[in-house]
Design an enzyme around this catalytic site. Structure first.
Site, PDB file in Angstrom:
ATOM      1  N   GLU A   1      -0.355   1.411  -5.530  1.00 33.41           N
ATOM      2  CA  GLU A   1      -0.082  -0.264  -4.902  1.00 33.41           C
ATOM      3  C   GLU A   1      -0.299  -1.307  -5.877  1.00 33.41           C
ATOM      4  O   GLU A   1      -1.336  -1.584  -6.595  1.00 33.41           O
ATOM      5  CB  GLU A   1      -1.169  -0.099  -3.796  1.00 33.41           C
ATOM      6  CG  GLU A   1      -1.752   1.259  -3.054  1.00 33.41           C
ATOM      7  CD  GLU A   1      -2.830   0.809  -2.198  1.00 33.41           C
ATOM      8  OE1 GLU A   1      -3.116  -0.151  -1.796  1.00 33.41           O
ATOM      9  OE2 GLU A   1      -3.652   2.275  -1.960  1.00 33.41           O
TER      10      GLU A   1
ATOM     11  N   HIS B   1       0.949  -1.212  -0.118  1.00 35.33           N
ATOM     12  CA  HIS B   1      -0.135   0.061  -0.147  1.00 35.33           C
ATOM     13  C   HIS B   1       0.887   1.233   0.025  1.00 35.33           C
ATOM     14  O   HIS B   1       0.754   2.037   0.913  1.00 35.33           O
ATOM     15  CB  HIS B   1      -0.758   0.107   1.135  1.00 35.33           C
ATOM     16  CG  HIS B   1      -1.926   0.871   1.490  1.00 35.33           C
ATOM     17  ND1 HIS B   1      -2.021   2.146   0.816  1.00 35.33           N
ATOM     18  CD2 HIS B   1      -3.419   0.525   1.614  1.00 35.33           C
ATOM     19  CE1 HIS B   1      -3.173   2.747   1.094  1.00 35.33           C
ATOM     20  NE2 HIS B   1      -4.156   1.790   1.493  1.00 35.33           N
TER      21      HIS B   1
END
Length: 332
Positions: free
Chosen positions: A289, A185
């Site tokens: 991500e 992330h």
């Protein structure tokens, strides 16, 4: 970072004219709130910081000492709260795609140093790196009843490239497979979100999390940002570029084993609603991500999955269309 007490006595002397004269180094020290972290340094001056809590990369600096990752000024370094910014690891679940808490539990656990990492295919002599491992606790087994070994190598290459390699193995003794979704992330630091574009996701299908995960097709132009975005791009290329016009810097994201790519910025209203996120910080970050979400990964006992991410930052004169498409992911 504020609130830190470092053991390091390294001075800010100018770098040596001979880069090879300074060996890559790894330092184990205490960071914010006494949480343990590793500091990786490579010979030309770039660095990265990795906390044992979450196996979480919180800093990546180039050889000028400029921070390349976004870390919220309100980030809470107090377990069990996840750290806001850097590179949280979403495992064994991305977001709410399952029955677990948001983004799974790997980012909320204390990892251990891997004393016996598996052999890696590439030369590590010129890299600063650390090997971490996560195994489920009894409490984890209650909420996700599967035995696994998650090995993570974080490496800093000689040019300042940051490489994360995840190896996840099913160690179930009951013969049962398990499935998971996953994401690195990554929060990139940008000068002004309205001056940023993303290349490599044009014309691709995506699921829009702001519209009940409905499927759409992206237009033919590079992505730019004028409002909240939360999309999962599908079957994405191995290389994506994030171009920051104001900084004249391009981040190049290379990935392997991770077919999807999430693009997220909360924009103003949602930013105000996030307790550990500054009201105006959305202007200075963008999450892109590398992920495996649409099709979950299934491992039988004894099977291993590997997912790699390599990040580099280059002057924007080398924008993505001019980068060598043949350059393969470096091992780590």
């Amino acid at each position: 970072m504020s609130g830190e007490k470092e053991k390091s006595t390294v001075t800010s002397a100018p770098p040596s004219p001979s880069p090879s004269s300074v060996a890559p180094s790894v330092e184990f020290t205490k960071g914010i709130n006494g949480l343990q972290k590793f500091i990786l340094r490579e010979s030309r001056g770039s660095s990265a910081e990795v906390y044992l809590y979450g196996g979480h990369v919180t800093s990546w600096k180039n050889d000028h000492g400029e921070e390349l990752l976004f870390l919220s000024s309100k980030a809470i370094f107090k377990p069990p709260k996840a750290i806001r910014g850097g590179i949280p690891i979403c495992f064994p679940q991305f977001a709410g795609h399952g029955t677990l808490d948001q983004h799974g539990f790997a980012r909320n656990r204390f990892w251990a140093v891997d004393e016996d990492p598996p052999p890696f295919p590439t030369n590590t002599l010129n890299k600063a790196y650390v090997d971490l491992i996560l195994k489920p606790s009894e409490e984890d087994m209650k909420i996700w009843p599967h035995s696994f070994e998650y090995r993570l190598r974080v490496a800093l290459g000689p040019g300042g490239d940051l490489m994360l390699t995840s190896r996840i193995r099913n160690t179930n003794s009951d013969g049962k497979p398990f499935s998971f979704t996953f994401a690195y992330h990554t929060y990139f630091s940008v000068s002004d979100i309205s001056e940023v574009r993303v290349e490599g996701l044009e014309t691709l299908d995506y699921l829009d999390n702001l519209q009940n995960k409905e499927r759409f097709t992206e237009q033919g132009d590079a992505l730019t940002f004028e409002q909240e975005v939360d999309k999962i791009y599908l079957s994405t290329p191995t290389k994506i570029a994030i171009i920051d016009h104001e900084k004249k810097r391009t981040f190049v994201l290379r990935k392997d084993g991770l077919p999807d790519a999430v693009v997220w910025n909360p924009w103003d209203k949602k930013a105000k609603a996030i307790a550990d996120f500054g009201d105006d910080e959305y202007k200075h970050m963008l999450c892109v991500e590398a992920a495996a979400i649409e099709k979950s990964i299934t491992l039988k006992p004894g099977e291993e999955w590997k997912g790699r991410l390599e990040l580099s930052a280059v002057p924007s004169s080398y924008c993505s269309g001019q980068l060598d498409p043949q350059r393969v992911l470096q091992g780590s």
